[in-house]
Design a protein around this motif. Structure first.
Motif, PDB file in Angstrom:
ATOM      1  N   GLN A 144       0.839  -1.195   0.000  1.00 15.48           N
ATOM      2  CA  GLN A 144       0.000   0.000   0.000  1.00 15.48           C
ATOM      3  C   GLN A 144       0.881   1.254   0.000  1.00 15.48           C
ATOM      4  O   GLN A 144       1.934   1.273   0.639  1.00 15.48           O
ATOM      5  N   SER A 145       0.432   2.270  -0.710  1.00 15.03           N
ATOM      6  CA  SER A 145       1.152   3.541  -0.631  1.00 15.03           C
ATOM      7  C   SER A 145       0.943   4.134   0.762  1.00 15.03           C
ATOM      8  O   SER A 145      -0.124   3.988   1.354  1.00 15.03           O
ATOM      9  N   ALA A 146       1.980   4.767   1.283  1.00 21.48           N
ATOM     10  CA  ALA A 146       1.904   5.345   2.627  1.00 21.48           C
ATOM     11  C   ALA A 146       2.348   6.800   2.563  1.00 21.48           C
ATOM     12  O   ALA A 146       3.277   7.154   1.837  1.00 21.48           O
ATOM     13  N   ALA A 147       1.657   7.655   3.320  1.00 20.07           N
ATOM     14  CA  ALA A 147       1.940   9.094   3.302  1.00 20.07           C
ATOM     15  C   ALA A 147       2.642   9.509   4.587  1.00 20.07           C
ATOM     16  O   ALA A 147       2.414   8.938   5.655  1.00 20.07           O
ATOM     17  N   THR A 148       3.507  10.512   4.459  1.00 22.71           N
ATOM     18  CA  THR A 148       4.149  11.103   5.630  1.00 22.71           C
ATOM     19  C   THR A 148       4.493  12.555   5.292  1.00 22.71           C
ATOM     20  O   THR A 148       4.274  13.007   4.169  1.00 22.71           O
ATOM     21  N   TYR A 149       4.999  13.283   6.250  1.00 19.10           N
ATOM     22  CA  TYR A 149       5.475  14.639   5.997  1.00 19.10           C
ATOM     23  C   TYR A 149       6.742  14.860   6.811  1.00 19.10           C
ATOM     24  O   TYR A 149       6.973  14.199   7.826  1.00 19.10           O
ATOM     25  N   THR A 150       7.561  15.754   6.353  1.00 18.33           N
ATOM     26  CA  THR A 150       8.811  16.013   7.047  1.00 18.33           C
ATOM     27  C   THR A 150       9.260  17.441   6.754  1.00 18.33           C
ATOM     28  O   THR A 150       8.626  18.164   5.984  1.00 18.33           O
ATOM     29  N   LEU A 151      10.350  17.862   7.382  1.00 15.05           N
ATOM     30  CA  LEU A 151      10.887  19.212   7.223  1.00 15.05           C
ATOM     31  C   LEU A 151      12.323  19.150   6.747  1.00 15.05           C
ATOM     32  O   LEU A 151      13.117  18.354   7.265  1.00 15.05           O
ATOM     33  N   TRP A 152      12.652  19.957   5.766  1.00 21.09           N
ATOM     34  CA  TRP A 152      14.041  20.053   5.314  1.00 21.09           C
ATOM     35  C   TRP A 152      14.313  21.501   4.925  1.00 21.09           C
ATOM     36  O   TRP A 152      13.693  22.050   4.033  1.00 21.09           O
ATOM     37  N   LYS A 153      15.244  22.117   5.649  1.00 19.75           N
ATOM     38  CA  LYS A 153      15.627  23.502   5.401  1.00 19.75           C
ATOM     39  C   LYS A 153      14.423  24.436   5.348  1.00 19.75           C
ATOM     40  O   LYS A 153      14.216  25.184   4.393  1.00 19.75           O
ATOM     41  N   ASP A 154      13.563  24.295   6.378  1.00 17.31           N
ATOM     42  CA  ASP A 154      12.389  25.149   6.554  1.00 17.31           C
ATOM     43  C   ASP A 154      11.327  24.959   5.463  1.00 17.31           C
ATOM     44  O   ASP A 154      10.466  25.804   5.269  1.00 17.31           O
ATOM     45  N   HIS A 155      11.386  23.836   4.753  1.00 14.29           N
ATOM     46  CA  HIS A 155      10.362  23.499   3.762  1.00 14.29           C
ATOM     47  C   HIS A 155       9.540  22.316   4.270  1.00 14.29           C
ATOM     48  O   HIS A 155      10.095  21.364   4.820  1.00 14.29           O
TER      49      HIS A 155
END
Length: 749
Positions: free
Chosen positions: A103-114
């Motif tokens: 299954q496709s899985a979603a996440t979020y993260t931060l890199w250099k204030d993005h």
């Protein structure tokens, strides 16, 4: 933390503790910053990306490294590691056991204030719908290629999907540490097989076991990845032996970008030396228009090249404001109008969102949405444009694999989820019910494999029904039908692995073990020549008896009507009273449900009732129904019967080098080639093949074409079976009848 226990005890303990302390402080700082994730940020600081590739190219491993380096997780685990934990994005137990993403899985993260929203997708062709619906809502993608395997079958499929949704991408050549790694060959394949105008942004410093780092051609620096986990990126001078090659490849990069970008092209013609900023700006413009593909490289497993890849995502892939998204507005009596959505992160424009994935969970149905316009707050009301239903949103969440984090608001460009909304994949939601807007739907490929399915234990039928209802709603390529002819349940999907996975999930998640088997083919029995009948049904057992006589002809219909049954009343006078005619027709149609040759339905037959006789007292509708059934039994004895089978129109598309193999496979399956076609290195063959010979063809085609072949089929007509097939079907039916009779005798005794 377990990750820091990996440091061995030696004379360098103090140094390692210092590194450990620094990483810990960075991780703590990063984790604290996630509390501010839901803050209102400008669109240019948001990226929605997907990671797609052929199976076993390292997508999930790469995602694991991205989450670690951005501080989203504090420990890295392998896809099929010895610690029995598995990668963060492979949360399903079956994924951890098999070492594949299902299954496709979603996440979020931060890199250099993005803010970076990431969707990790499966690589296996059986789960291609997961890639399809993910790419539908993403703004950019990372195309991962194996440095050894290069462009493979599913790479081509993913490339077509990106083209379908106009998704800009950058390529990441992974597994530089593998034996036989050759990034130059992969680049050549990207240009020839995928048609990409691609060029290196980096060069490898060493390959296979000597992989050390990469050379950044734009900055003209060597990048090394120090530390136990490659967390320290160190810049250095380019090695002496690589300087000439670096200059050549940098010039090649500028030429490729100049061919598609006017500004850099003018500088190139004027022989001006572009600056680092000029080159990056030109690459970004060309990448957004899908006319150039930047290529970076590394080894995710060996922790090399991941941080520069993240920098490339920020530099070259679009933010939500740079992608034009269109909704269709229907007005009565007018043509459908295209409306360009405004992705400003404010409530100036009403909310518009698309539900792209459904998932059943312990809290009910979880619906994944992408916000294209406006702002949605917790407690607001949404309208489903398709169903016209209004629903209140009690909870908004962001997803990190299986973990959920509540948020109060979501803005244009965000990917989020909500509970308790009854909808289908592809539904559009708005906050203004006067807006009759609908987003373009998701392309759903047709299933190619069907199998019969039944619960092992009859007591599990309720759980079986619940499982099927949930899975068919979640996955539109998993389809469920009931074959009335053969009295069996049929499931269809994208491959045998696809159906096998769902069978295992039914047992694990619903406690309902099932049996998968080859589905039965709907054979038919028909007459070859007209046959007359004259049957008298007479029964007397005291009191009113039964009397009916029917006379007529049973004859075959023309070949183009061989799936039909016809009843014709040609009687004249009162020998067969009109009120009894329906009884004759009912008897004919009852007998047509199960033939006496091999137990399949009758078809392609016309029953012509020409005459008969009745008794003033003993005749009734039941008598004439039984007389018609007796007449058909007579015709079975005296007539010439034949079994016919469904013929499928099959279309196979493969690269030209597999033309001979495909033709041979179809001939072996008694197929008749009707036409062939070839274009741009691909070969398409149209054939007519019996359905009974098509089982298992999906696996045979994939193995015979290195996974690059695709096929579709649809019903064409019914045609007579081969003599040996007819003999086998008759013998099989007679044996089953004998077994049934013996069982009945045993029960009586």
């Amino acid at each position: 933390m377990a990750i820091f226990n990996l440091f061995s005890r030696s004379s360098g303990v103090l140094k390692r503790r210092t590194i450990q302390s620094n990483i810990l402080e960075e991780n703590v700082a990063y984790m604290a910053s996630y509390a501010k994730y839901a803050e209102h940020k400008a669109l240019e600081y948001i990226r929605n990306i997907g990671i797609s590739a052929h199976i076993d190219s390292g997508k999930t491993t790469l995602t694991e490294r991205i989450l670690f380096y951005t501080g989203r997780i504090s420990e890295m685990h392998e896809v099929k590691g010895k610690d029995n934990i598995g990668a963060t994005m492979d949360s399903m137990e079956l994924e951890k056991q098999r070492g594949i993403t299902i299954q496709s899985a979603a996440t979020y993260t931060l890199w250099k204030d993005h803010n970076i929203n990431i969707i990790d997708t499966p690589g296996h062709v059986d789960f291609t719908v997961e890639v399809e619906r993910s790419l539908r809502v993403l703004d950019g993608a990372i195309l991962v290629l194996c440095a050894v395997g290069g462009v493979q079958s599913q790479t081509m499929t993913v490339n077509r999907q990106m083209k379908r949704y106009n998704v800009p991408c950058l390529a990441f050549i992974n597994k530089l540490d593998r034996l036989g790694a050759n990034p130059s060959r992969v680049l050549s394949q990207m240009r020839s097989k995928l048609g990409h105008n691609a060029a290196f942004l980096q060069l490898p410093i060493g390959l296979e076991g000597e992989t050390q780092g990469v050379v950044d051609l734009i900055k003209q620096k060597a990048l090394y990845f120090d530390g136990q986990f490659g967390e320290v990126v160190r810049e250095d001078e380019i090695p002496c032996e690589m300087r000439c090659e670096s200059e050549d490849k940098r010039q090649e990069l500028i030429e490729h970008v100049s061919n598609v970008d006017e500004i850099l092209g003018e500088m190139f013609l004027e022989e001006k030396s572009p600056t680092e900023r000029d080159i990056m700006a030109a690459i970004r413009r060309a990448c957004l228009h899908r006319v150039f593909t930047p290529v970076v490289m590394g080894s995710a497993l060996k922790n090399k090249g991941v941080q520069p890849l993240l920098d490339a995502v920020l530099s070259y892939l679009p933010n939500p404001g740079e992608v034009e998204n269109v909704a269709l507005q229907e007005k009565e009596g007018q043509e459908t109008e295209k409306i360009i959505l405004r992705p400003e992160r404010s409530n100036t424009h009403p909310f518009v969102g698309l539900a792209f994935k459904l998932e059943g969970g312990k809290f009910g149905q979880l619906t994944y949405l992408r916000c294209y316009q406006g702002v949605l707050g917790k407690g607001e009301y949404l309208y489903n444009v398709r169903t016209k239903k209004k629903v209140r949103i009690p909870r908004l969440v962001r997803l990190h694999s299986t973990e959920m984090e509540d948020v109060n608001e979501v803005y244009a460009g965000d990917i989020f989820a909500l509970f308790g909304v009854d909808c289908a994949s592809g539904d559009t939601f708005v906050t203004d019910n006067k807006l009759n807007l609908s987003m373009e739907s998701i392309h759903i490929p047709d299933p190619v494999v069907s199998m019969s399915i039944m619960p092992v234990n009859s007591k599990d039928r309720d759980n079986f029904s619940k499982a099927v209802a949930r899975f068919t709603k979640e996955d539109p390529t998993f389809q469920f039908t009931y074959d009335v002819d053969n009295k069996e349940t049929i499931v269809s999907g994208m491959g045998e692995l696809h159906l096998e996975i769902y069978a295992q999930r039914m047992e694990r998640e619903y406690g309902c073990p099932v049996h998968l088997g080859k589905p039965k083919v709907s054979f038919r029995e028909t007459l070859l020549a007209p046959c007359e009948f004259d049957y008298l049904h007479k029964k007397q057992s005291g009191g009113a008896g039964q009397f009916a006589r029917v006379t007529g002809v049973m004859e075959p219909l023309p070949p183009h009507q061989n799936t039909l049954l016809e009843f014709v009343d040609e009687t004249v006078g009162t020998n067969v009273p009109k009120q009894f005619i329906p009884g004759v027709e009912r008897g004919f149609r009852i007998m047509a449900q199960k033939g006496l040759l091999c137990g399949h339905k009758l078809s392609g037959i016309r029953f012509r009732l020409q005459d008969g006789a009745h008794h003033i007292v003993d005749s009734n509708e039941l008598s004439f129904m039984l007389a018609a059934q007796g007449a058909i039994r007579e015709v079975f004895e005296s007539g010439i019967w034949q079994i016919i089978e469904p013929i499928m129109a099959v279309e196979v598309t493969v690269p030209e080098e597999f033309q001979g193999a495909v033709m041979g496979q179809l001939n072996k399956r008694h197929g008749i080639i009707t036409s062939t076609d070839g274009i741009e290195g691909w070969f398409t063959v149209h054939a007519e093949v019996p359905l009974n010979d098509m089982f298992g063809y999906a696996s045979e085609l994939r193995s015979g074409s290195q996974g690059k072949g695709e096929f579709s089929m649809e019903y064409s007509r019914y045609s007579p079976v081969l003599p040996d097939v007819q003999e086998a079907l008759i013998r099989q039916y007679q044996e089953s009848q004998c077994i049934t009779q013996e069982l009945k005798k045993k029960k009586k005794n």
